[in-house]
Design a protein around this motif. Sequence first.
Motif, PDB file in Angstrom:
ATOM      1  N   GLN A   1      93.563 -69.007 -47.921  1.00  0.00           N
ATOM      2  CA  GLN A   1      92.428 -68.438 -47.188  1.00  0.00           C
ATOM      3  C   GLN A   1      92.091 -69.355 -46.015  1.00  0.00           C
ATOM      4  N   VAL A   2      91.900 -68.770 -44.866  1.00  0.00           N
ATOM      5  CA  VAL A   2      91.626 -69.561 -43.677  1.00  0.00           C
ATOM      6  C   VAL A   2      90.200 -70.090 -43.709  1.00  0.00           C
ATOM      7  N   GLN A   3      90.053 -71.318 -43.300  1.00  0.00           N
ATOM      8  CA  GLN A   3      88.735 -71.925 -43.116  1.00  0.00           C
ATOM      9  C   GLN A   3      88.622 -72.382 -41.673  1.00  0.00           C
ATOM     10  N   LEU A   4      87.648 -71.853 -40.985  1.00  0.00           N
ATOM     11  CA  LEU A   4      87.442 -72.166 -39.582  1.00  0.00           C
ATOM     12  C   LEU A   4      86.331 -73.206 -39.449  1.00  0.00           C
ATOM     13  N   GLY A  26      94.559 -73.719 -43.508  1.00  0.00           N
ATOM     14  CA  GLY A  26      95.052 -72.577 -44.255  1.00  0.00           C
ATOM     15  C   GLY A  26      95.725 -71.510 -43.414  1.00  0.00           C
ATOM     16  N   ARG A  27      95.789 -71.741 -42.106  1.00  0.00           N
ATOM     17  CA  ARG A  27      96.432 -70.754 -41.243  1.00  0.00           C
ATOM     18  C   ARG A  27      96.823 -71.409 -39.931  1.00  0.00           C
ATOM     19  N   LYS A  75      97.900 -78.593 -31.767  1.00  0.00           N
ATOM     20  CA  LYS A  75      96.749 -79.129 -32.495  1.00  0.00           C
ATOM     21  C   LYS A  75      96.074 -78.058 -33.345  1.00  0.00           C
ATOM     22  N   ASN A  76      96.623 -76.852 -33.315  1.00  0.00           N
ATOM     23  CA  ASN A  76      96.031 -75.726 -34.067  1.00  0.00           C
ATOM     24  C   ASN A  76      94.549 -75.578 -33.734  1.00  0.00           C
ATOM     25  N   THR A  77      94.258 -75.619 -32.446  1.00  0.00           N
ATOM     26  CA  THR A  77      92.873 -75.655 -31.983  1.00  0.00           C
ATOM     27  C   THR A  77      92.682 -74.690 -30.825  1.00  0.00           C
ATOM     28  N   VAL A  78      91.527 -74.052 -30.818  1.00  0.00           N
ATOM     29  CA  VAL A  78      91.108 -73.197 -29.711  1.00  0.00           C
ATOM     30  C   VAL A  78      89.844 -73.805 -29.125  1.00  0.00           C
ATOM     31  N   TYR A  79      89.735 -73.759 -27.816  1.00  0.00           N
ATOM     32  CA  TYR A  79      88.612 -74.390 -27.119  1.00  0.00           C
ATOM     33  C   TYR A  79      87.811 -73.356 -26.339  1.00  0.00           C
ATOM     34  N   LEU A  80      86.550 -73.685 -26.130  1.00  0.00           N
ATOM     35  CA  LEU A  80      85.709 -72.935 -25.221  1.00  0.00           C
ATOM     36  C   LEU A  80      84.998 -73.949 -24.328  1.00  0.00           C
ATOM     37  N   GLN A  81      85.403 -73.997 -23.092  1.00  0.00           N
ATOM     38  CA  GLN A  81      84.753 -74.861 -22.107  1.00  0.00           C
ATOM     39  C   GLN A  81      83.622 -74.072 -21.468  1.00  0.00           C
ATOM     40  N   ALA A  98      90.381 -62.499 -33.153  1.00  0.00           N
ATOM     41  CA  ALA A  98      89.762 -61.760 -32.061  1.00  0.00           C
ATOM     42  C   ALA A  98      88.954 -60.557 -32.541  1.00  0.00           C
ATOM     43  N   GLY A  99      89.327 -59.955 -33.626  1.00  0.00           N
ATOM     44  CA  GLY A  99      88.574 -58.831 -34.163  1.00  0.00           C
ATOM     45  C   GLY A  99      87.467 -59.239 -35.110  1.00  0.00           C
ATOM     46  N   GLY A 100      87.290 -60.519 -35.292  1.00  0.00           N
ATOM     47  CA  GLY A 100      86.241 -60.988 -36.189  1.00  0.00           C
ATOM     48  C   GLY A 100      86.501 -60.648 -37.636  1.00  0.00           C
ATOM     49  N   THR A 101      87.753 -60.640 -38.021  1.00  0.00           N
ATOM     50  CA  THR A 101      88.115 -60.135 -39.333  1.00  0.00           C
ATOM     51  C   THR A 101      88.236 -61.198 -40.408  1.00  0.00           C
ATOM     52  N   TRP A 102      88.194 -62.466 -40.012  1.00  0.00           N
ATOM     53  CA  TRP A 102      88.282 -63.529 -41.006  1.00  0.00           C
ATOM     54  C   TRP A 102      86.896 -63.932 -41.474  1.00  0.00           C
TER      55      TRP A 102
END
Length: 114
Positions: A1-4, A26-27, A75-81, A98-102
């Motif tokens: 299970q993914v943990q963000l 986990g993902r 780095k398995n990372t997404v950024y928002l500047q 992107a669909g907010g499904t996790w």
Amino acid sequence: QVQLVESGGGGVQAGGSLRLSCTASGRTLSSYNMGWFRQAPGKERQFVASISWSGVSTLADRAKGRFTVSRDNDKNTVYLQMNSLKPEDTAVYYCNAAGGTWSWGQGTQVTVSS
């Protein structure tokens, strides 16, 4: 299970900048289109930005010209500047598919003072 896990939030004055980070356990995120969302007190969660697995970004109108979304797959990372922040940007910011499904993480609080 993914943990963000989102990080990088804080308190800034209007006009300031922050860079938010989103990592996952986990993902592997590189195969997914990822999104940033935010929720202000008493309001519904709203879309901010997304980035496809190939790096194509989409921004909500409220973010265009001020925010940039990127990813570092190594780095398995997404950024928002976020630049030129406004008080109305105050919210808890979340990342997700992107669909907010996790399952949603805890988010990171961004507070912009005037």
